[in-house]
Structures are given as structure tokens and as C-alpha cells.
Write a protein that holds these residues in place. Structure first.
Motif: not given
Length: 192
Positions: A102-117
Motif C-alpha cells: 500500500t502507500d507507505c511512510r517509513v523511517g529509513v536507517i541506511d547501512q552507513h548508520v548501521m556500520r557506526e552502530i
């Protein structure tokens, strides 16, 4: 916090053991994106696919076999994380395609942020636990559903996703529960 609309991500992280300050910091790196229905957010073989948190709407993860047949592996709605776990944790290519049902709204966490985490052991373990528990839930749902007869699989899905059943195409439901669309039509007719 960047936006109050991302508060559900913080709440979910805190419920899963992340301390509130770390959850707020994590969300400060998140973006937001809206997508129309039938949009592919990432595909099989994509490098560094994002992690998504569904704020509104419904997504699915699916795989495609050599003959081009699609197998829906996960249906997710508001309040759920969606990611290719292996790609996220081990920097591999995506095993799934992520499509908006359906139409969606999402929070996006990119992999560059995940690498830091992932550089911080505590955060890595928490995120790994969160994603692995979601993967286990997905596998348990399928293992509970697939041994059932077709009608019972449909009833299982309908009970598990009462709002979703009204909002997504029958073809996706049929694919997820492992029946042909014609069979699903017959099942629905017999249940009326």
C-alpha cells in the motif's frame, strides 16, 4: 529528537532493551520517506539495503526463483522493522525484494548508520538481537501456518492481520499463505 513522527521507533527500541538516550540518538540518524503502493524500495542483490521501520502502510519481502516465481516471505505493517537480516548484520547483498503493498511512510536507517552502530559491541548485540528475533518470528509464523490446510492458513492469516486482509490484494495474500489465487477465491466463497 528529530521528529515526533519517529517516536514509534524509539518506543520499539526501548521495549526491546535499548536505553532511551541511545534510542533517541539512533533515531536522530533516521530519515523518513513516503512511497506509493507497488514501489520497490530495495531488490534482491542490492548492496547495503536500508533498514525500514513501518510508520504507516504495509510492505512485503519476497524472493524470486529461477523461473521468476515470487514467494512472499514477510508481510509487515505499522510498528515493525523490515530488513534483510543477513545484509544488515554481515554486510552482504540483499536476499529479498522489499515492495510497498500500500502507500507507505517509513523511517529509513541506511547501512552507513548501521556500520557506526555495529562498531559498539553493546549496540551491535542489541540490534542483532532485535533483527534475529524478528527473523525467528517470521520463521515461526510460517512454520505454524504451512502445515495447516489451505482454509486454515487463510483463517490464520486473517486472524493475525485483520486490518491487512482488507487492504492488500488477494494475490499477495494467496502467495503468502501458499495457495493459488483461484484457490483463495474458493476459500473465501466457502467462508461467506
Amino acid at each position: 529528537m528529530q521528529s515526533e513522527s519517529l517516536r514509534p521507533i524509539v518506543d520499539t527500541l526501548v521495549r526491546n532493551g535499548v536505553d532511551p538516550a541511545s534510542a533517541d540518538k539512533f533515531v536522530s540518524f533516521c530519515g523518513q520517506q513516503s512511497y506509493p503502493a507497488k514501489t520497490t524500495i530495495f531488490g534482491e542483490g542490492d548492496n547495503l539495503p536500508p533498514i525500514l521501520f513501518v510508520l504507516s502502510g504495509y510492505l512485503r519481502l519476497y524472493v524470486t526463483d529461477e523461473e521468476g516465481n515470487i514467494s512472499t516471505r514477510l508481510v509487515a505493517g505499522p510498528g515493525e522493522f523490515v530488513a534483510c537480516v543477513y545484509a544488515t548484520l554481515y554486510d552482504q547483498l540483499s536476499h529479498f525484494t522489499c515492495e510497498c503493498i500500500t502507500d507507505c511512510r517509513v523511517g529509513v536507517i541506511d547501512q552507513h548508520v548501521m556500520r557506526e552502530i555495529k562498531q559498539k559491541d553493546k549496540n551491535r548485540l542489541l540490534m542483532q538481537g532485535l533483527f534475529i528475533s524478528r527473523l525467528i518470528e517470521m520463521m515461526q509464523e510460517k512454520s505454524l501456518m504451512l502445515p495447516l490446510k489451505a482454509t486454515d492458513r487463510y483463517l490464520f492469516f486473517r486472524e493475525r492481520y485483520p486490518e491487512l486482509i482488507k487492504r492488500i490484494p488477494s494475490g499477495i495474500v494467496a502467495n503468502y499463505i501458499g495457495v493459488r489465487p483461484q484457490s483463495l477465491s474458493r476459500i473465501k466463497q466457502t467462508l461467506k
